[in-house]
Design a protein around this motif. Structure first.
Motif, PDB file in Angstrom:
ATOM      1  N   VAL A  32       0.117  89.390  26.963  1.00  0.00           N
ATOM      2  CA  VAL A  32      -0.764  90.476  27.321  1.00  0.00           C
ATOM      3  C   VAL A  32      -2.210  90.940  26.711  1.00  0.00           C
ATOM      4  O   VAL A  32      -2.144  90.490  25.597  1.00  0.00           O
ATOM      5  CB  VAL A  32       0.404  91.776  27.174  1.00  0.00           C
ATOM      6  CG1 VAL A  32       1.530  91.532  28.288  1.00  0.00           C
ATOM      7  CG2 VAL A  32       0.352  92.281  25.982  1.00  0.00           C
ATOM      8  N   ASN A  34      -3.338  93.476  24.901  1.00  0.00           N
ATOM      9  CA  ASN A  34      -2.955  94.807  24.428  1.00  0.00           C
ATOM     10  C   ASN A  34      -4.005  95.802  23.709  1.00  0.00           C
ATOM     11  O   ASN A  34      -4.488  95.315  22.774  1.00  0.00           O
ATOM     12  CB  ASN A  34      -1.822  94.227  23.212  1.00  0.00           C
ATOM     13  CG  ASN A  34      -1.281  95.412  22.714  1.00  0.00           C
ATOM     14  OD1 ASN A  34      -1.465  96.776  22.983  1.00  0.00           O
ATOM     15  ND2 ASN A  34      -0.050  95.190  21.832  1.00  0.00           N
ATOM     16  N   TYR A  95       3.956  99.414  32.183  1.00  0.00           N
ATOM     17  CA  TYR A  95       3.790  98.443  33.542  1.00  0.00           C
ATOM     18  C   TYR A  95       2.169  98.868  33.833  1.00  0.00           C
ATOM     19  O   TYR A  95       1.677  97.994  34.310  1.00  0.00           O
ATOM     20  CB  TYR A  95       4.930  98.825  34.762  1.00  0.00           C
ATOM     21  CG  TYR A  95       6.231  98.472  34.246  1.00  0.00           C
ATOM     22  CD1 TYR A  95       6.758  97.316  34.223  1.00  0.00           C
ATOM     23  CD2 TYR A  95       7.089  99.466  33.990  1.00  0.00           C
ATOM     24  CE1 TYR A  95       7.830  96.985  33.917  1.00  0.00           C
ATOM     25  CE2 TYR A  95       8.422  99.237  33.478  1.00  0.00           C
ATOM     26  CZ  TYR A  95       8.860  97.803  33.647  1.00  0.00           C
ATOM     27  OH  TYR A  95      10.000  97.660  33.373  1.00  0.00           O
ATOM     28  N   GLU A  97      -0.252 100.165  32.249  1.00  0.00           N
ATOM     29  CA  GLU A  97      -0.930  99.605  31.143  1.00  0.00           C
ATOM     30  C   GLU A  97      -1.262  98.107  31.287  1.00  0.00           C
ATOM     31  O   GLU A  97      -2.424  97.408  31.317  1.00  0.00           O
ATOM     32  CB  GLU A  97      -0.247  99.653  29.627  1.00  0.00           C
ATOM     33  CG  GLU A  97      -1.174  99.100  28.542  1.00  0.00           C
ATOM     34  CD  GLU A  97      -0.429  98.813  27.382  1.00  0.00           C
ATOM     35  OE1 GLU A  97      -0.517  97.977  26.482  1.00  0.00           O
ATOM     36  OE2 GLU A  97       0.366  99.855  26.926  1.00  0.00           O
ATOM     37  N   VAL A  98      -0.288  97.177  31.503  1.00  0.00           N
ATOM     38  CA  VAL A  98      -0.260  95.848  31.666  1.00  0.00           C
ATOM     39  C   VAL A  98      -1.112  95.492  32.758  1.00  0.00           C
ATOM     40  O   VAL A  98      -2.067  94.598  32.924  1.00  0.00           O
ATOM     41  CB  VAL A  98       1.310  95.281  31.596  1.00  0.00           C
ATOM     42  CG1 VAL A  98       1.066  93.779  32.283  1.00  0.00           C
ATOM     43  CG2 VAL A  98       1.752  95.204  30.203  1.00  0.00           C
ATOM     44  N   SER A 102      -4.938  93.803  32.974  1.00  0.00           N
ATOM     45  CA  SER A 102      -4.918  92.521  33.602  1.00  0.00           C
ATOM     46  C   SER A 102      -6.140  92.562  34.534  1.00  0.00           C
ATOM     47  O   SER A 102      -6.857  91.748  34.909  1.00  0.00           O
ATOM     48  CB  SER A 102      -3.428  91.935  34.133  1.00  0.00           C
ATOM     49  OG  SER A 102      -2.815  91.584  32.961  1.00  0.00           O
ATOM     50  N   GLN A 153       3.733  88.975  33.282  1.00  0.00           N
ATOM     51  CA  GLN A 153       3.802  89.966  32.338  1.00  0.00           C
ATOM     52  C   GLN A 153       4.641  91.234  32.600  1.00  0.00           C
ATOM     53  O   GLN A 153       5.379  91.825  31.587  1.00  0.00           O
ATOM     54  CB  GLN A 153       2.395  90.654  32.236  1.00  0.00           C
ATOM     55  CG  GLN A 153       1.250  89.488  31.511  1.00  0.00           C
ATOM     56  CD  GLN A 153      -0.167  89.845  31.630  1.00  0.00           C
ATOM     57  OE1 GLN A 153      -0.313  90.942  32.113  1.00  0.00           O
ATOM     58  NE2 GLN A 153      -0.984  89.001  31.284  1.00  0.00           N
ATOM     59  N   VAL A 157       7.517  92.716  29.977  1.00  0.00           N
ATOM     60  CA  VAL A 157       7.701  94.021  29.842  1.00  0.00           C
ATOM     61  C   VAL A 157       9.094  94.704  29.918  1.00  0.00           C
ATOM     62  O   VAL A 157       9.693  95.373  29.124  1.00  0.00           O
ATOM     63  CB  VAL A 157       6.449  94.835  30.296  1.00  0.00           C
ATOM     64  CG1 VAL A 157       6.696  96.297  30.299  1.00  0.00           C
ATOM     65  CG2 VAL A 157       5.029  94.724  30.014  1.00  0.00           C
TER      66      VAL A 157
END
Length: 170
Positions: A32, A34, A95, A97-98, A102, A153, A157
């Motif tokens: 990911v 991060n 979720y 955040e990811v 992305s 991803q 998570v």
């Protein structure tokens, strides 16, 4: 079609490519992007610089779709940081955040693909505008890769959340 780059255009391009390198490193190392890791932070900082420099670029003059994407990327960074730091979205924060991180990469690549196809190869570029079939196909492939990558991803998570919760998601 000859599209020379201005000094700001060269700066923007170099900065954008450096940001993409940090995104790639983060994805390879952690799966990911991060925002808490060093490479994730560098990606964000350098991408913000690229977004700000994009506002000085416009072939037609005035506000353009590239400027809108830069604003969207900055907004997504804000939402991702809210998710990370405040847990505003509760259990969905990881979720969010990811997805946001992305999406910043996806939206950074859209003008990158378009500009690359407008300029390369030098004597016979792959497209004449964003509506060219080659550009549209490349953007569709990018979108499918984005969806697949985000899906992967998010599953990763989810597995991490389950593991921390002892196999039970509350």
């Amino acid at each position: 079609m000859n599209l020379p780059l201005s000094t700001l255009g060269i700066f923007h391009t170099v900065v954008s490519v450096i940001a993409l390198v940090f995104a790639a490193i983060s994805l390879v190392r952690e799966g990911v992007i991060n925002p808490r890791s060093r490479t994730g932070r560098y990606y964000m900082i350098i991408t913000v610089i690229a977004c700000v420099s994009a506002f000085g670029l416009s072939r037609a003059g005035g506000f353009n779709p590239g400027h809108a994407l830069a604003l969207l990327i900055l907004l997504l960074f804000g939402v991702a940081l809210l998710a990370v730091r405040t847990q505003l979205f509760g259990r969905a924060s990881a979720y969010v955040e990811v997805f946001c991180m992305s999406a910043t990469l996806f939206f950074s690549l859209v003008p990158g693909i378009n500009e690359t196809f407008l300029r390369l190869p030098l004597r016979n570029p792959l497209s004449t505008d964003i509506d060219s079939p080659a550009t549209q196909r490349a953007l569709m492939v990018l979108f499918v890769l984005f969806l697949a990558g985000v899906g992967w991803q998010l599953l990763k998570v989810r597995a991490a959340v389950r593991q921390r919760a002892g196999g039970i998601i509350h």
